[in-house]
Structure formats: C-alpha cells, structure tokens
Motif scaffolding. Structure first.
Motif, PDB file in Angstrom:
ATOM      1  N   UNK A  40      -5.397   1.377  12.600  1.00 32.57           N
ATOM      2  CA  UNK A  40      -4.254   0.608  10.986  1.00 32.57           C
ATOM      3  C   UNK A  40      -5.417   0.341   9.471  1.00 32.57           C
ATOM      4  N   UNK A  41      -4.588   0.113   8.851  1.00 32.29           N
ATOM      5  CA  UNK A  41      -5.135  -0.061   7.321  1.00 32.29           C
ATOM      6  C   UNK A  41      -4.295  -1.046   7.098  1.00 32.29           C
ATOM      7  N   UNK A  42      -5.219  -1.835   6.340  1.00 30.14           N
ATOM      8  CA  UNK A  42      -4.443  -3.374   5.338  1.00 30.14           C
ATOM      9  C   UNK A  42      -4.850  -3.688   4.333  1.00 30.14           C
ATOM     10  N   UNK A  43      -4.734  -4.807   3.780  1.00 25.61           N
ATOM     11  CA  UNK A  43      -5.034  -5.107   2.989  1.00 25.61           C
ATOM     12  C   UNK A  43      -5.849  -6.647   3.448  1.00 25.61           C
ATOM     13  N   UNK A  58       2.916  -8.146   3.779  1.00 28.35           N
ATOM     14  CA  UNK A  58       3.567  -6.759   4.103  1.00 28.35           C
ATOM     15  C   UNK A  58       2.438  -5.337   4.080  1.00 28.35           C
ATOM     16  N   UNK A  59       0.867  -6.335   3.308  1.00 22.85           N
ATOM     17  CA  UNK A  59      -0.033  -4.831   3.020  1.00 22.85           C
ATOM     18  C   UNK A  59      -0.700  -4.351   4.106  1.00 22.85           C
ATOM     19  N   UNK A  60       0.374  -3.472   4.479  1.00 24.25           N
ATOM     20  CA  UNK A  60      -0.276  -3.407   5.773  1.00 24.25           C
ATOM     21  C   UNK A  60       0.119  -1.386   5.820  1.00 24.25           C
ATOM     22  N   UNK A  61      -0.138  -0.505   6.834  1.00 30.15           N
ATOM     23  CA  UNK A  61      -0.436   0.984   6.733  1.00 30.15           C
ATOM     24  C   UNK A  61      -0.606   1.390   8.124  1.00 30.15           C
ATOM     25  N   UNK A  62      -0.696   3.006   8.486  1.00 29.45           N
ATOM     26  CA  UNK A  62      -0.872   3.258   9.311  1.00 29.45           C
ATOM     27  C   UNK A  62      -2.076   3.687   9.182  1.00 29.45           C
ATOM     28  N   UNK A  63      -2.719   4.949  10.339  1.00 32.99           N
ATOM     29  CA  UNK A  63      -3.162   6.730   9.208  1.00 32.99           C
ATOM     30  C   UNK A  63      -3.223   6.919  11.114  1.00 32.99           C
ATOM     31  N   UNK A  84       0.976  -1.144  -0.474  1.00 33.06           N
ATOM     32  CA  UNK A  84      -0.003  -0.270  -0.128  1.00 33.06           C
ATOM     33  C   UNK A  84       0.681   0.858   0.009  1.00 33.06           C
ATOM     34  N   UNK A  85       0.854   2.331  -0.883  1.00 35.20           N
ATOM     35  CA  UNK A  85       1.675   3.734  -0.646  1.00 35.20           C
ATOM     36  C   UNK A  85       0.865   4.288  -1.010  1.00 35.20           C
ATOM     37  N   UNK A  86       0.515   5.412  -0.368  1.00 39.81           N
ATOM     38  CA  UNK A  86       1.512   5.479   1.143  1.00 39.81           C
ATOM     39  C   UNK A  86       0.989   4.640   2.623  1.00 39.81           C
ATOM     40  N   UNK A  87       2.234   4.097   2.490  1.00 36.56           N
ATOM     41  CA  UNK A  87       1.658   3.104   4.415  1.00 36.56           C
ATOM     42  C   UNK A  87       1.392   4.156   5.211  1.00 36.56           C
ATOM     43  N   UNK A  88       2.077   5.173   5.340  1.00 37.84           N
ATOM     44  CA  UNK A  88       1.087   5.931   6.707  1.00 37.84           C
ATOM     45  C   UNK A  88       0.838   7.379   6.201  1.00 37.84           C
ATOM     46  N   UNK A  89      -0.090   7.532   6.613  1.00 35.05           N
ATOM     47  CA  UNK A  89      -0.746   9.105   6.034  1.00 35.05           C
ATOM     48  C   UNK A  89      -1.246   9.730   7.646  1.00 35.05           C
ATOM     49  N   UNK A  90      -1.818  10.695   7.276  1.00 33.87           N
ATOM     50  CA  UNK A  90      -2.253  11.742   9.005  1.00 33.87           C
ATOM     51  C   UNK A  90      -3.345  12.485   8.088  1.00 33.87           C
TER      52      UNK A  90
END
Length: 130
Positions: free
Chosen positions: A64-67, A76-81, A2-8
């Motif tokens: 948390x953000x993920x597929x 690895x298809x993860x990220x954070x908001x 996931x791109x970008x992996x981190x969002x604010x």
C-alpha cells in the motif's frame, strides 16, 4: 492525490522517486507491507517543496502507498505498488534481455488488414457500377 496511483517494480531494484508538493498542506509518501511502514521522506514536503529519494522494495507482493499526514489517506491519497519477484537467471546460461513488445506489430498488422479489406470492398463496389 498521489500520481501515479499504481506502480509496478521489481524486488531488490532501487526505485528513484521525485515528488513535488503541489497542494496546500504538507505531504509525504508511506509504503506499507503488512505491518512494516516506510516513509519516503524524513519530513513531509511543504507546499511547493520538491524532493527525491531512492527506495528498494525488499519483498514481492502488493504494497500500500499513502500519505500519512492527517486524514489524507481517507481523502483519497492512496495507491498500490506491485512488487514483482526478482528475475532469476540460471548460472552459465546466456540472457537475451527483455522480450520485445509485440503490440505495435499486432496493431499495425490489424490496421493493414482492415485497410486491405476496405480497399477490396471498395474495388468490388466500383466494379459493380455500370
């Protein structure tokens, strides 16, 4: 991935997402806040498919953000908001908007200081030559 992996983002603000599945398998994006799960798209995007969706994060904190498809999150298809609290203004008080970013000024000032000191050293060395 996931791109970008981190969002604010800011709580209560509508966030517009545009996604394209550039992979070989279906994908979606799920946001998880505690036990609350929200899928961004009603159906996963298939290979080459693009989609847009609006989402409003209703609580401040780290989401948390993920597929959610198969074991994509484990691969690895993860990220954070990061969801910031709403900006609160006092009634009757004027607002001035966002504070200006001072980093270009600071970098420019630092560059000018380094350039100036380099010239001073060069002048001293030149004056020592006989």
């Amino acid at each position: 991935m996931i791109t970008p992996m981190d969002l604010t983002v800011t709580k209560g603000q509508v966030v517009h997402f545009s996604a394209t599945n550039a992979g070989k398998f279906p994908h979606n994006v799920t946001f998880l806040n505690g036990t609350e799960k929200y899928d961004l798209f009603a159906q996963p995007l298939t290979t080459g498919q693009a989609g847009t969706a609006d989402f409003t994060f209703d609580e401040a904190g780290t989401w948390k953000m993920y597929c959610p498809v198969d074991s994509h999150a484990d691969k690895g298809m993860v990220g954070e908001v990061t969801v910031l609290a709403e900006q609160v203004t006092t009634p009757g008080m004027p607002t001035t908007g966002q504070g200006s970013d001072q980093s270009p000024f600071v970098v420019g000032l630092l560059g000018a200081a380094l350039l100036g000191s380099g010239l001073a050293v060069r002048r001293r060395l030149a004056s020592r030559k006989i």
